[in-house]
Scaffold this motif. Structure first.
Motif, PDB file in Angstrom:
ATOM      1  N   CYS A   7    -126.511 -59.606 -25.536  1.00  0.00           N
ATOM      2  CA  CYS A   7    -125.080 -59.674 -25.236  1.00  0.00           C
ATOM      3  C   CYS A   7    -124.361 -58.801 -26.258  1.00  0.00           C
ATOM      4  O   CYS A   7    -124.802 -58.681 -27.408  1.00  0.00           O
ATOM      5  CB  CYS A   7    -124.579 -61.116 -25.312  1.00  0.00           C
ATOM      6  SG  CYS A   7    -122.885 -61.367 -24.699  1.00  0.00           S
ATOM      7  N   ALA A   8    -123.269 -58.178 -25.842  1.00  0.00           N
ATOM      8  CA  ALA A   8    -122.525 -57.300 -26.748  1.00  0.00           C
ATOM      9  C   ALA A   8    -121.055 -57.327 -26.395  1.00  0.00           C
ATOM     10  O   ALA A   8    -120.680 -57.487 -25.225  1.00  0.00           O
ATOM     11  CB  ALA A   8    -123.056 -55.866 -26.678  1.00  0.00           C
ATOM     12  N   VAL A   9    -120.231 -57.151 -27.409  1.00  0.00           N
ATOM     13  CA  VAL A   9    -118.790 -57.012 -27.203  1.00  0.00           C
ATOM     14  C   VAL A   9    -118.384 -55.648 -27.726  1.00  0.00           C
ATOM     15  O   VAL A   9    -118.853 -55.203 -28.775  1.00  0.00           O
ATOM     16  CB  VAL A   9    -118.003 -58.142 -27.906  1.00  0.00           C
ATOM     17  CG1 VAL A   9    -118.254 -58.168 -29.407  1.00  0.00           C
ATOM     18  CG2 VAL A   9    -116.511 -58.027 -27.614  1.00  0.00           C
ATOM     19  N   GLU A  10    -117.536 -54.942 -26.966  1.00  0.00           N
ATOM     20  CA  GLU A  10    -117.077 -53.604 -27.337  1.00  0.00           C
ATOM     21  C   GLU A  10    -115.564 -53.538 -27.236  1.00  0.00           C
ATOM     22  O   GLU A  10    -114.974 -54.062 -26.292  1.00  0.00           O
ATOM     23  CB  GLU A  10    -117.686 -52.554 -26.405  1.00  0.00           C
ATOM     24  CG  GLU A  10    -119.198 -52.458 -26.465  1.00  0.00           C
ATOM     25  CD  GLU A  10    -119.779 -51.535 -25.419  1.00  0.00           C
ATOM     26  OE1 GLU A  10    -120.957 -51.165 -25.560  1.00  0.00           O
ATOM     27  OE2 GLU A  10    -119.046 -51.182 -24.451  1.00  0.00           O
ATOM     28  N   LEU A  43    -126.914 -61.872 -35.089  1.00  0.00           N
ATOM     29  CA  LEU A  43    -125.740 -61.038 -34.847  1.00  0.00           C
ATOM     30  C   LEU A  43    -125.877 -59.740 -35.633  1.00  0.00           C
ATOM     31  O   LEU A  43    -126.111 -59.751 -36.836  1.00  0.00           O
ATOM     32  CB  LEU A  43    -124.463 -61.758 -35.268  1.00  0.00           C
ATOM     33  CG  LEU A  43    -123.167 -60.934 -35.146  1.00  0.00           C
ATOM     34  CD1 LEU A  43    -122.841 -60.654 -33.688  1.00  0.00           C
ATOM     35  CD2 LEU A  43    -122.001 -61.665 -35.820  1.00  0.00           C
ATOM     36  N   VAL A  44    -125.715 -58.623 -34.927  1.00  0.00           N
ATOM     37  CA  VAL A  44    -125.810 -57.291 -35.533  1.00  0.00           C
ATOM     38  C   VAL A  44    -124.491 -56.557 -35.310  1.00  0.00           C
ATOM     39  O   VAL A  44    -123.933 -56.600 -34.208  1.00  0.00           O
ATOM     40  CB  VAL A  44    -126.956 -56.474 -34.901  1.00  0.00           C
ATOM     41  CG1 VAL A  44    -127.112 -55.137 -35.615  1.00  0.00           C
ATOM     42  CG2 VAL A  44    -128.263 -57.255 -34.931  1.00  0.00           C
ATOM     43  N   THR A  45    -123.999 -55.888 -36.346  1.00  0.00           N
ATOM     44  CA  THR A  45    -122.844 -55.005 -36.202  1.00  0.00           C
ATOM     45  C   THR A  45    -123.372 -53.594 -36.006  1.00  0.00           C
ATOM     46  O   THR A  45    -124.020 -53.035 -36.895  1.00  0.00           O
ATOM     47  CB  THR A  45    -121.948 -55.061 -37.446  1.00  0.00           C
ATOM     48  OG1 THR A  45    -121.524 -56.408 -37.665  1.00  0.00           O
ATOM     49  CG2 THR A  45    -120.721 -54.173 -37.267  1.00  0.00           C
ATOM     50  N   ARG A  46    -123.099 -53.000 -34.839  1.00  0.00           N
ATOM     51  CA  ARG A  46    -123.662 -51.688 -34.493  1.00  0.00           C
ATOM     52  C   ARG A  46    -122.750 -50.974 -33.495  1.00  0.00           C
ATOM     53  O   ARG A  46    -122.657 -51.425 -32.368  1.00  0.00           O
ATOM     54  CB  ARG A  46    -125.065 -51.863 -33.905  1.00  0.00           C
ATOM     55  CG  ARG A  46    -125.724 -50.550 -33.471  1.00  0.00           C
ATOM     56  CD  ARG A  46    -126.995 -50.863 -32.707  1.00  0.00           C
ATOM     57  NE  ARG A  46    -127.671 -49.652 -32.280  1.00  0.00           N
ATOM     58  CZ  ARG A  46    -127.409 -49.001 -31.134  1.00  0.00           C
ATOM     59  NH1 ARG A  46    -126.462 -49.424 -30.313  1.00  0.00           N
ATOM     60  NH2 ARG A  46    -128.103 -47.921 -30.825  1.00  0.00           N
ATOM     61  N   PRO A  47    -122.103 -49.876 -33.911  1.00  0.00           N
ATOM     62  CA  PRO A  47    -122.067 -49.283 -35.241  1.00  0.00           C
ATOM     63  C   PRO A  47    -121.082 -50.020 -36.130  1.00  0.00           C
ATOM     64  O   PRO A  47    -120.311 -50.862 -35.652  1.00  0.00           O
ATOM     65  CB  PRO A  47    -121.568 -47.866 -34.954  1.00  0.00           C
ATOM     66  CG  PRO A  47    -120.638 -48.057 -33.773  1.00  0.00           C
ATOM     67  CD  PRO A  47    -121.301 -49.111 -32.931  1.00  0.00           C
ATOM     68  N   ASP A  48    -121.114 -49.687 -37.441  1.00  0.00           N
ATOM     69  CA  ASP A  48    -120.124 -50.287 -38.325  1.00  0.00           C
ATOM     70  C   ASP A  48    -118.926 -49.345 -38.441  1.00  0.00           C
ATOM     71  O   ASP A  48    -118.854 -48.307 -37.770  1.00  0.00           O
ATOM     72  CB  ASP A  48    -120.732 -50.635 -39.685  1.00  0.00           C
ATOM     73  CG  ASP A  48    -121.133 -49.410 -40.500  1.00  0.00           C
ATOM     74  OD1 ASP A  48    -120.849 -48.260 -40.086  1.00  0.00           O
ATOM     75  OD2 ASP A  48    -121.747 -49.599 -41.573  1.00  0.00           O
ATOM     76  N   ALA A  50    -117.970 -53.337 -31.490  1.00  0.00           N
ATOM     77  CA  ALA A  50    -116.545 -53.066 -31.335  1.00  0.00           C
ATOM     78  C   ALA A  50    -116.239 -51.580 -31.453  1.00  0.00           C
ATOM     79  O   ALA A  50    -115.362 -51.056 -30.761  1.00  0.00           O
ATOM     80  CB  ALA A  50    -115.749 -53.860 -32.375  1.00  0.00           C
ATOM     81  N   HIS A  51    -116.961 -50.878 -32.328  1.00  0.00           N
ATOM     82  CA  HIS A  51    -116.681 -49.457 -32.545  1.00  0.00           C
ATOM     83  C   HIS A  51    -117.593 -48.558 -31.723  1.00  0.00           C
ATOM     84  O   HIS A  51    -117.625 -47.342 -31.955  1.00  0.00           O
ATOM     85  CB  HIS A  51    -116.811 -49.126 -34.033  1.00  0.00           C
ATOM     86  CG  HIS A  51    -115.687 -49.674 -34.853  1.00  0.00           C
ATOM     87  ND1 HIS A  51    -114.576 -48.932 -35.177  1.00  0.00           N
ATOM     88  CD2 HIS A  51    -115.480 -50.900 -35.381  1.00  0.00           C
ATOM     89  CE1 HIS A  51    -113.740 -49.677 -35.883  1.00  0.00           C
ATOM     90  NE2 HIS A  51    -114.271 -50.878 -36.021  1.00  0.00           N
ATOM     91  N   GLY A  52    -118.304 -49.108 -30.741  1.00  0.00           N
ATOM     92  CA  GLY A  52    -119.255 -48.316 -29.977  1.00  0.00           C
ATOM     93  C   GLY A  52    -119.033 -48.322 -28.485  1.00  0.00           C
ATOM     94  O   GLY A  52    -119.979 -48.099 -27.721  1.00  0.00           O
TER      95      GLY A  52
END
Length: 426
Positions: free
Chosen positions: A181-184, A135-140, A160-162
């Motif tokens: 997979c990504a969540v925004e 799991l990567v946070t991108r961007p923070d 979330a912030h991207g």
């Protein structure tokens, strides 16, 4: 009496550099469109008409194999993502400053979090530490953007912030950068209502599994107004996003220069639309600056020991940035910024799921050394879990948390000075 309405009305008339990204400029909500699942309104969990068409358009914009509208926020998306990609008993590799929903997902999924210090090399760790996903946070929160690790395990991204990254070339959005997979959070940086988020997946065959997981963690009556706002946000960006973002970047760059001229460094950390404004040169902690700015009618997103963060979006106007700069010009010097101690972290004693879902008892933080945490505890911001569920409080952990609180940090997982610890029934 209508206390919530009164509260919200009293909060109007401010300059808003915080989420939601629409900054109150979407107009009135059309309550007539607040509907339910009917033969002619579609079903989020079995879409075949309007929702399905909206998701296909979204996937095309994001460069995804499939996309899902999520009216339950990125938290619901995170829970679904982990449930779908990591089987019970699996291991999720992540840094401790991941959003707390990632730990909640591990608890619900029966997954063991493998926690690394903030800034740790995820790619290196994945090569040496067995794991089922990374799991990567991108961007923070500060706008820092890192390359995604190239590893054998699925790469899951908390973006979330991207959500706005899909409408420019660099930095690339999560899916085009290589995520599985990504969540925004579209509500954070775009024009969606609060709670509006998206899930993207590279392999479209994983879409049904993701949607089944989402149904387990979200209401069976999703808001059609939020769904509509998600589609509207995507449609606006498809039509105007590139030029709107270019204009916003220009405003942010100009504002950085104006702030630097006033003595407030404002480095770009990756996302050119995120302002992290240093105030420590004026002897002001970010928290002290936050309070002064609020008194001047400017509300920021968050603060840390050295500065404040502004969320800037395509809905901000030139006059908003003028008011921001004018408020910084009026800040009064402080008495210096305290130095924080080096963090110390908990030690794994039992599974996160067993600790979080078992019996718990409250105890004063000062006496927590030796106890096993039943929930995450840390200093905010940036929200790093000093002790995670199933980890033992060490004396050094307790000392760090107490020192952070004394220096002005807000502690999460601490209520009325007490933390929740595993109750062993002794």
């Amino acid at each position: 009496m209508r206390p919530i309405d009164e509260m919200l009305c009293a909060a109007q008339g401010r300059t808003r550099f915080h989420m939601p990204g629409h900054k109150g400029r979407l107009g009135e909500l059309p309550s007539g469109l607040d509907m339910t699942e009917l033969a002619n309104t579609d079903d989020l969990y079995a879409p075949c008409s309007g929702v399905a068409a909206a998701e296909r358009l979204l996937a095309r914009s994001a460069g995804a194999g499939a996309s899902i509208l999520v009216p339950g926020g990125s938290t619901a998306g995170m829970l679904a993502m982990v449930l779908a990609f990591v089987r019970p008993g699996g291991r999720l590799l992540m840094r401790r400053d991941a959003h707390h929903s990632a730990l909640s997902a591990c608890v619900l999924a029966g997954v063991e979090p493998v926690l690394l210090p903030p800034g740790a090399d995820l790619a290196l760790a994945a090569r040496t530490t067995p794991c089922d996903a990374v799991l990567v946070t991108r961007p923070d929160y500060f706008g820092r953007v890192e390359p995604l690790p190239r590893v054998a395990a699925p790469v899951l991204v908390d973006a979330a912030h991207g959500a706005h990254f899909s409408w420019w070339d660099d930095p690339a959005g999560a899916m085009r950068a290589g995520a599985d997979c990504a969540v925004e959070s579209a509500h954070k940086t775009l024009g969606a209502l609060t709670g509006g988020a998206w899930l993207h997946v590279r392999d479209a065959a994983m879409g049904p599994r993701l949607r089944r997981a989402l149904r387990m963690v979200m209401t069976s009556s999703p808001s059609f107004l939020i769904l509509r706002s998600l589609d509207d946000a995507r449609a606006f960006m498809d039509a105007h996003g590139r030029e709107a973002l270019a204009r916003l970047v220009g405003l942010c760059d100009a504002t950085r220069g104006r702030l630097r001229a006033l003595g407030f460094p404002c480095p770009s950390l990756g996302d050119p639309t995120r302002l992290y404004i240093r105030t420590d040169g004026l002897g002001l902690s970010g928290w002290a600056a936050l309070r002064q700015l609020s008194s001047l009618g400017v509300e920021m997103e968050m603060a840390d020991a050295r500065g404040v963060v502004a969320i800037c979006t395509v809905y901000d106007r030139a006059e908003d940035f003028d008011r921001l700069v004018a408020a910084f010009a009026r800040l009064q010097p402080g008495e210096g910024v305290p130095s924080f101690p080096a963090p110390a972290y908990g030690e794994r004693a039992m599974s996160a799921r067993e600790a979080a879902l078992g019996a718990a008892r409250a105890m004063p933080l000062e006496r927590a050394a030796g106890a096993i945490a039943a929930r995450s505890v840390g200093a905010y911001p940036p929200g790093c879990a000093i002790v995670a569920p199933g980890e033992r409080f060490t004396p050094a952990c307790v000392d760090f948390l107490l020192a952070s609180r004394a220096l002005g940090a807000t502690l999460f997982g601490v209520e009325n000075g007490r933390v929740e610890a595993v109750d062993k029934g002794e």
